[in-house]
Each structure stands twice: as C-alpha cells, then as structure tokens.
Write a protein that holds these residues in place. Structure first.
Motif, mmCIF file in Angstrom:
data_model
loop_
_atom_site.group_PDB
_atom_site.id
_atom_site.type_symbol
_atom_site.label_atom_id
_atom_site.label_comp_id
_atom_site.label_asym_id
_atom_site.label_seq_id
_atom_site.Cartn_x
_atom_site.Cartn_y
_atom_site.Cartn_z
ATOM 1 N N VAL A 17 12.346 -9.789 4.407
ATOM 2 C CA VAL A 17 13.391 -8.899 4.927
ATOM 3 C C VAL A 17 13.178 -7.488 4.395
ATOM 4 C CG1 VAL A 17 15.882 -8.505 5.096
ATOM 5 C CG2 VAL A 17 14.992 -10.846 5.026
ATOM 6 N N ILE A 18 12.824 -7.403 3.105
ATOM 7 C CA ILE A 18 12.575 -6.090 2.503
ATOM 8 C C ILE A 18 11.375 -5.412 3.167
ATOM 9 C CG2 ILE A 18 11.794 -4.955 0.373
ATOM 10 C CD1 ILE A 18 13.527 -6.912 -1.175
ATOM 11 N N LEU A 19 10.321 -6.170 3.408
ATOM 12 C CA LEU A 19 9.141 -5.603 4.086
ATOM 13 C C LEU A 19 9.496 -5.115 5.489
ATOM 14 C CD1 LEU A 19 6.136 -7.936 3.166
ATOM 15 C CD2 LEU A 19 6.575 -5.600 2.420
ATOM 16 N N GLU A 20 10.333 -5.887 6.181
ATOM 17 C CA GLU A 20 10.760 -5.497 7.525
ATOM 18 C C GLU A 20 11.532 -4.178 7.485
ATOM 19 O OE1 GLU A 20 13.483 -7.230 11.218
ATOM 20 O OE2 GLU A 20 12.887 -8.564 9.566
ATOM 21 N N GLU A 21 12.385 -4.048 6.462
ATOM 22 C CA GLU A 21 13.150 -2.798 6.333
ATOM 23 C C GLU A 21 12.257 -1.625 5.967
ATOM 24 O OE1 GLU A 21 16.143 -2.108 7.234
ATOM 25 O OE2 GLU A 21 16.407 -4.179 7.879
ATOM 26 N N PHE A 22 11.212 -1.888 5.184
ATOM 27 C CA PHE A 22 10.239 -0.834 4.895
ATOM 28 C C PHE A 22 9.585 -0.363 6.192
ATOM 29 C CE2 PHE A 22 9.967 -2.119 0.320
ATOM 30 C CZ PHE A 22 10.166 -0.856 -0.208
ATOM 31 N N ILE A 47 10.498 14.927 4.351
ATOM 32 C CA ILE A 47 10.149 13.641 4.977
ATOM 33 C C ILE A 47 8.794 13.156 4.465
ATOM 34 C CG2 ILE A 47 9.517 12.540 7.163
ATOM 35 C CD1 ILE A 47 11.568 14.357 8.533
ATOM 36 N N GLU A 48 7.839 14.093 4.368
ATOM 37 C CA GLU A 48 6.506 13.728 3.881
ATOM 38 C C GLU A 48 6.575 13.214 2.441
ATOM 39 O OE1 GLU A 48 4.211 17.241 4.398
ATOM 40 O OE2 GLU A 48 4.039 17.024 6.573
ATOM 41 N N MET A 49 7.377 13.902 1.628
ATOM 42 C CA MET A 49 7.552 13.463 0.244
ATOM 43 C C MET A 49 8.208 12.088 0.189
ATOM 44 S SD MET A 49 8.818 17.048 -1.514
ATOM 45 C CE MET A 49 9.360 16.209 -2.991
ATOM 46 N N ASP A 50 9.239 11.903 1.017
ATOM 47 C CA ASP A 50 9.938 10.607 1.050
ATOM 48 C C ASP A 50 8.998 9.493 1.493
ATOM 49 O OD1 ASP A 50 12.231 11.807 0.204
ATOM 50 O OD2 ASP A 50 13.194 11.874 2.174
ATOM 51 N N ASN A 51 8.149 9.815 2.467
ATOM 52 C CA ASN A 51 7.200 8.797 2.950
ATOM 53 C C ASN A 51 6.233 8.382 1.848
ATOM 54 O OD1 ASN A 51 7.896 8.117 5.600
ATOM 55 N ND2 ASN A 51 6.981 9.986 6.406
ATOM 56 N N LYS A 52 5.741 9.371 1.104
ATOM 57 C CA LYS A 52 4.827 9.061 0.000
ATOM 58 C C LYS A 52 5.532 8.210 -1.053
ATOM 59 C CE LYS A 52 1.895 13.180 0.452
ATOM 60 N NZ LYS A 52 1.458 14.450 -0.194
ATOM 61 N N GLN A 53 6.774 8.627 -1.373
ATOM 62 C CA GLN A 53 7.525 7.874 -2.375
ATOM 63 C C GLN A 53 7.856 6.467 -1.879
ATOM 64 O OE1 GLN A 53 8.307 8.838 -5.579
ATOM 65 N NE2 GLN A 53 6.902 10.499 -5.083
ATOM 66 N N MET A 54 8.165 6.375 -0.570
ATOM 67 C CA MET A 54 8.507 5.073 -0.010
ATOM 68 C C MET A 54 7.280 4.160 -0.001
ATOM 69 S SD MET A 54 11.091 3.342 0.977
ATOM 70 C CE MET A 54 12.393 4.460 1.502
ATOM 71 N N LYS A 55 6.111 4.726 0.294
ATOM 72 C CA LYS A 55 4.877 3.924 0.247
ATOM 73 C C LYS A 55 4.617 3.435 -1.175
ATOM 74 C CE LYS A 55 2.535 6.099 4.184
ATOM 75 N NZ LYS A 55 1.426 6.989 4.601
ATOM 76 N N LEU A 56 4.883 4.335 -2.141
ATOM 77 C CA LEU A 56 4.697 3.945 -3.534
ATOM 78 C C LEU A 56 5.690 2.856 -3.925
ATOM 79 C CD1 LEU A 56 3.282 4.361 -6.217
ATOM 80 C CD2 LEU A 56 4.870 6.236 -6.718
ATOM 81 N N LEU A 57 6.937 3.012 -3.465
ATOM 82 C CA LEU A 57 7.952 1.993 -3.747
ATOM 83 C C LEU A 57 7.567 0.667 -3.107
ATOM 84 C CD1 LEU A 57 10.675 1.106 -4.861
ATOM 85 C CD2 LEU A 57 11.754 2.006 -2.786
ATOM 86 N N LYS A 58 7.071 0.746 -1.883
ATOM 87 C CA LYS A 58 6.640 -0.483 -1.201
ATOM 88 C C LYS A 58 5.525 -1.160 -1.999
ATOM 89 C CE LYS A 58 4.708 -2.165 3.180
ATOM 90 N NZ LYS A 58 4.174 -1.765 4.506
ATOM 91 N N LYS A 59 4.610 -0.362 -2.532
ATOM 92 C CA LYS A 59 3.525 -0.912 -3.337
ATOM 93 C C LYS A 59 4.065 -1.566 -4.598
ATOM 94 C CE LYS A 59 -0.620 0.423 -5.919
ATOM 95 N NZ LYS A 59 -1.446 1.562 -6.392
ATOM 96 N N VAL A 60 5.015 -0.859 -5.258
ATOM 97 C CA VAL A 60 5.614 -1.407 -6.483
ATOM 98 C C VAL A 60 6.366 -2.696 -6.188
ATOM 99 C CG1 VAL A 60 7.363 -0.990 -8.276
ATOM 100 C CG2 VAL A 60 5.769 0.826 -7.640
ATOM 101 N N LYS A 61 7.132 -2.682 -5.075
ATOM 102 C CA LYS A 61 7.892 -3.872 -4.682
ATOM 103 C C LYS A 61 6.954 -5.036 -4.357
ATOM 104 C CE LYS A 61 12.396 -3.013 -4.656
ATOM 105 N NZ LYS A 61 13.358 -3.909 -5.333
ATOM 106 N N THR A 62 5.873 -4.727 -3.644
ATOM 107 C CA THR A 62 4.908 -5.772 -3.296
ATOM 108 C C THR A 62 4.287 -6.352 -4.559
ATOM 109 O OG1 THR A 62 4.424 -4.658 -1.192
ATOM 110 C CG2 THR A 62 2.829 -6.287 -1.963
ATOM 111 N N GLU A 63 3.921 -5.469 -5.494
ATOM 112 C CA GLU A 63 3.361 -5.935 -6.761
ATOM 113 C C GLU A 63 4.379 -6.785 -7.504
ATOM 114 O OE1 GLU A 63 2.280 -2.378 -8.755
ATOM 115 O OE2 GLU A 63 0.394 -2.110 -7.657
ATOM 116 N N PHE A 64 5.651 -6.353 -7.452
ATOM 117 C CA PHE A 64 6.709 -7.110 -8.133
ATOM 118 C C PHE A 64 6.836 -8.516 -7.543
ATOM 119 C CE2 PHE A 64 11.191 -8.445 -7.726
ATOM 120 C CZ PHE A 64 11.425 -8.788 -9.047
#
Length: 573
Positions: free
Chosen positions: A330-335, A436-453
């Motif tokens: 569900v989290i991945l879908e929201e990402f 938006i570009e900054m948010d996208n970069k941060q969101m990609k990083l968060l997605k990576k952190v979440k995936t690693e978690f």
C-alpha cells in the motif's frame, strides 16, 4: 586391620574430594564464560537494530513531511491572488469584445449609408470596410483571449485538484508510516520490557555462581590436611605384647593414642571446612536454583505472550511484523500515486505558464489592430468632414471614436495586468517547480529508505522467528551444566559424612587404646607415662599447615618452632 581399612577409605575419600574439586574447577569457569551470547541477547540486539532502522525511516519521513502542506497551500494562495488579477483582466477583455461588437454594428450602418451615396461614398465605403475588418479582428482576439483565459483558469483549477491529490498521498503515506512505526515501536517496547527483565535476572545468576566457586579456594587446605591424617595413620605402630617390654608397649600405645588424637583434630578441621563449603554451596546454589526457575518461568511466559500465533493474540511478535509488512504494498502504491501527482503538478505548472505566455502573445497581436483602428478612424473623420454626402454618419463616427478610445484604454490596462500576471506567475511557478524537484528527490530517497526498512524487516522477521522458536535466556547447555554442578555439590555432604564416620572410628580406637594404656600402667605400677622418643615431633615436621602443627604439639605436650612452620598454599581460581 582396622587402621588399614580406615586408611584405605580415607585415601579413597581423598581421591574423590580431589576429583570433585578438579571437576568443579573445570565446570565453574565454563559456567561463568559468557562468550558466544544467547538467543535472548540476539533477540534484544535484533529488536534494537529494528528500532534504529525504524527511527531512521521515521526521521526521514518527518523531515520531508514537516510543513509539507504549507508550501503547497502557499502556492495556491499566491495563484488565487493572481486569479483576482485575471478577473479584472476578464472585465477588460469583455469590454473590448463589447466595443468590437458595437463598432461592427456601426460599420455596417456606415456601409449602408456609403452605398446609398453612390460614387461620393465610395472612399468612405473603403474606409468603413477596413474598420469592419479591424473591429472583426479585435473581436476575434478578444474571444481568443477569453478562451485562453478559460484554459488558464481550468489549469489553475486542475492545479488545485492535483495539489489536493499530492497532499492526500502525503497524508496517507504519513498515516501509513506512523501506523507502521507506532505498531513496531509498541511491539519493541512491550517485548523489550519483558526481555530486559529476563536479561537482568540472567545476568544476576552469575553472582551466586561466582560466590559458590570461591569456596573452591579451600580445596588445597583440605588436600594438605588429608595428607596429614594419612601420615598419622601410616605411622600407627603395631603392638606385640609377647615380644616387647612393658616400657616399649607403653611408648607405642601412648604414641598411637596421641597419633590418633592428632588425626581426629585434623579431621575435625577438614570436616569444618567441608561444612563451610557445604553451607556456601547450599546457600548460593539455592539462589541459583530459584533464579533458574524464575528465568524459565519468564521465558515460558514471554513465548506464550509474544510467540503464540492465535488470532486472539494481539501481541504475537511475528503476526505484528506480518501486519506491518502487509502495509508495504500500500505504501509503495502511494509512493507511485505521489510521483504521478507530482508529474501532473509539474506538467500543469508548465501548462499555466504556457497559457499565460499565449495570452501575452495574443495581446501583442491585438495591440497593432487597435493602432490601425486609430489610423482608419482618423481617415474616416477626414472623409466625413469633407464629404457632405455622408454627413449623416458623423454621429456614428463620433461613437466609433469613443469605442476605439475605450478599447485603447482597456488595452493599456490589460498590458500592465497581463505583464504583471505573466511575470508573477512565472516567478511563482518557477519557485514551486524547484520545490517539486526537491520534493521528488526527497521522496525518492524516502522511498529508498522505506524499501530498505521493509527489506530489513523481512530479514529480521526470519531471524526473530528462528530465535523465538529456539529461545533460551541462558547460553546453550547452561542449565545442564548447572545440574551437573549441583550433583557434584551434593557429593560434598556425602564425603563429609564419610569423614565423620572415620573420625568416629578413630575416637573409638582412642578410647580402646587409652583403656589399654591405663590397664598396663595399673598392672605395672605406673601412675604416669611420657613417650621416651621424638617420633611425634619428627612426624609433625612433615605437616604443612601451622594450625595442625600447633594442635599436634598441644596433644603431644611440646612446643613447635615458629620459624619452621609454613602455612599451606591456597589455590585460587
């Protein structure tokens, strides 16, 4: 024969005591060796790592989402302010449109009059034709501006919906992240409280074991003391009343009595040490046993609470992790939804800028039309002034002049508004696009952190499952080692009983020999007898414990040389 049997029993007992102490000397260090860890420590470590991973993901999420909605709402607020400018611009465009429509009616009326004037109205007819064409162009540009304005407003409206979608994704991600984090932290907190209590108790069990082991320091004293007793028994003299003179018999009997009394005294000391060891063993090992029972009860209670996988067990550790893992899709879908919304947001921002630029270009195209209208209007005025045949349209010319002036005034206002709107909108959207570009970069990083978690969570699930299904609070084999040590400790009391039995036999022998001595002395007229040789003194020179020398000297009625006495060495573990 009795003394030989006692010596053999004592030698066997001495060997058993030595074997027991050697065995305990091996077992206690093994018990106290904490290397290698336990499944309890592994579980605590796994939960701590899981908490660190969760904290890292939560920290990254908080940093991104903190004030996230503010810069989005700020953007929409700024754009709404610009929409107010569009409302004013809309009014001006509509005024130009109305003026264009009125001018078109006037030109139609003028054309009718010029046609009726024949050749005299031919020049005016050409001028009016140009006016009609220009007013029609102005009407078309006005309509085009209104269409572009509608598109601009539609995109701004779309932007609002997209921003809501972005914020909705952000809130869902935040709620899912918070829910997962809180669920995991609650699991870690509750289980850690139980584990830490068990861990503290498991750590405490080593203290009474250490205290028990310290009693082994007496083993060397006991070993030396047993050697003293055996020395005494080895020197026990045989008495042959048929071959020995009375004096020799009295010397031997007296020597044997004192010898056995010394052996008794040393045995009393040994028994006292064994009783001391037994008391230390019993008191401390009782604590160990109670602690082991309590640890096992806590272990069973922990497994029942956190391992049982029944549907009614809300605290099942593995089920809790599975519930958290189920949220990952569900989290991945929201990402993905967030990233799509961000792309739509960026596209719409570009579209707004494009429509604003398009309105500006349309305005630039409209401006020359108004200027041409001015020229045609001047020519029309000149023609009407010199041609009496079309004097009836002078009022229409005046109206036309007023509409052109009105359109020109609207055009001047539109120019200022449109230029300001285009610039401000461009600045707002450029700033927001960078955000938006900054948010996208941060969101990609968060997605990576979440995936690693969640990947870590999956790996930890397997580790925790393995630990729980083979869960022990103490090192492997620890309880069995404790059982073996306890059996060894029980032997101390048994060996003490054996020594007491030997001491009792020696006591009986002393009584018998003392009675025999008294009988011989009475029959031979002696009231007192003192051993005539130094055999007893020579014997105690081999004693290595000063207290035993002093006791022997007291029994034999002689002193000992202090400088000769050497205390027994004590072995420490």
């Amino acid at each position: 024969m009795e003394i030989i049997e006692i010596s053999r029993t004592l030698e066997e007992t001495s060997a058993k005591i030595e074997d027991m102490f050697l065995s305990l000397a091996d077992k206690f260090p093994a018990l106290l060796n904490k290397k290698g860890g336990t499944s309890l420590e592994e579980l605590i470590s796994a939960l701590n790592e899981l908490k660190e991973s969760n904290d890292k993901a939560s920290e990254k999420e908080d940093a991104l989402f903190n004030g996230f909605d503010k810069h989005y709402s700020a953007l929409y607020t700024n754009l709404n302010q610009k929409i107010e400018d569009l409302n004013e611009l809309d009014t001006m465009v509509k005024e130009i449109k109305n003026d264009s429509e009125e001018m078109e009616l006037i030109t139609l009326n003028a054309m009718v009059i010029s046609i009726k004037s024949g050749e005299k109205g031919l020049a005016f007819s050409c001028i009016t034709e140009n006016l009609k064409r220009l007013s029609n162009q102005m009407l078309q540009y006005a309509n085009h501006l209104l269409t572009e304005e509608d598109e601009l407003l539609r995109n701004i409206s779309d932007l609002e919906n997209i921003i809501k979608a972005v914020l909705d994704c952000q809130k869902k991600l935040s709620v899912l992240g918070t829910s997962s984090s809180e669920g995991l932290l609650a699991l870690i907190k509750n289980s850690s409280e139980a584990l830490n209590g068990m861990s503290d108790l498991a750590a405490d069990v080593y203290f009474p074991i250490q205290k028990t082991m310290e009693a082994l320091q007496l083993q060397d004293i006991i070993r030396q003391a047993l050697e003293h007793v055996l020395l005494c028994l080895q020197d026990f003299s045989k008495i042959n009343e048929n071959e020995q003179r009375v004096e020799e018999i009295l010397d031997n009997v007296s020597f044997n009595v004192e010898l056995l009394q010394i052996a008794q005294s040393v045995l009393d000391d040994i028994i006292g040490h064994l009783d001391e060891i037994t008391e230390i063993f019993d008191s401390n090992w009782e604590k160990v046993s109670k602690m082991l029972t309590s640890i096992e009860e806590k272990r069973q209670a922990f497994l029942k609470r956190f391992l049982a996988e029944g549907e009614d067990n809300s605290e099942s550790m593995l089920l809790a992790i599975e519930r958290i893992q189920s949220k990952f899709s569900v989290i991945l879908e929201e990402f993905i939804n967030f990233q799509n919304s961000q792309r739509n947001l960026e596209f719409t921002c570009q579209s707004i800028t494009q429509w604003a630029n398009s309105m500006n270009r349309t305005f630039e195209d409209l401006s020359p039309v108004i200027q041409n209208l001015h020229h045609v209007r001047v020519m029309q005025g000149i023609e009407v002034a010199k041609n009496d045949a079309i004097s009836s349209v002078r009022d229409s010319v005046t109206d036309m002049d007023n509409y052109i002036k009105s359109a020109n005034n609207s055009l001047d206002g539109m120019q200022k508004l449109l230029q300001a709107f285009s610039k401000d909108t461009k600045d707002i959207l450029s700033l927001f696009t960078r955000q938006i570009e900054m948010d996208n970069k941060q969101m990609k990083l968060l997605k990576k952190v979440k995936t690693e978690f969640f990947n870590q969570l999956g790996a930890d699930y397997n580790i925790i499952s393995e630990i729980l299904h083979n869960f022990h609070a103490l090192p492997d084999g620890f309880e069995q080692q404790c059982v073996e040590v306890n059996e060894e400790l029980k032997n101390v009391g048994k060996l003490g009983l054996t020594l007491r039995s030997i001491n009792s036999q020696l006591k009986n022998m002393v009584a018998e020999l003392s009675h025999k001595k008294d009988f011989i002395m009475k029959n031979n007229g002696f009231s007192f007898w003192e051993i005539r040789d130094n055999r007893l003194k020579d014997l105690i020179k081999n004693f290595t414990i000063t207290a035993h020398k002093e006791a022997a000297g007291k029994i034999g009625g002689f002193g000992i040389e202090k400088e000769v006495a050497k205390s027994g060495e004590i072995t420490f573990f």
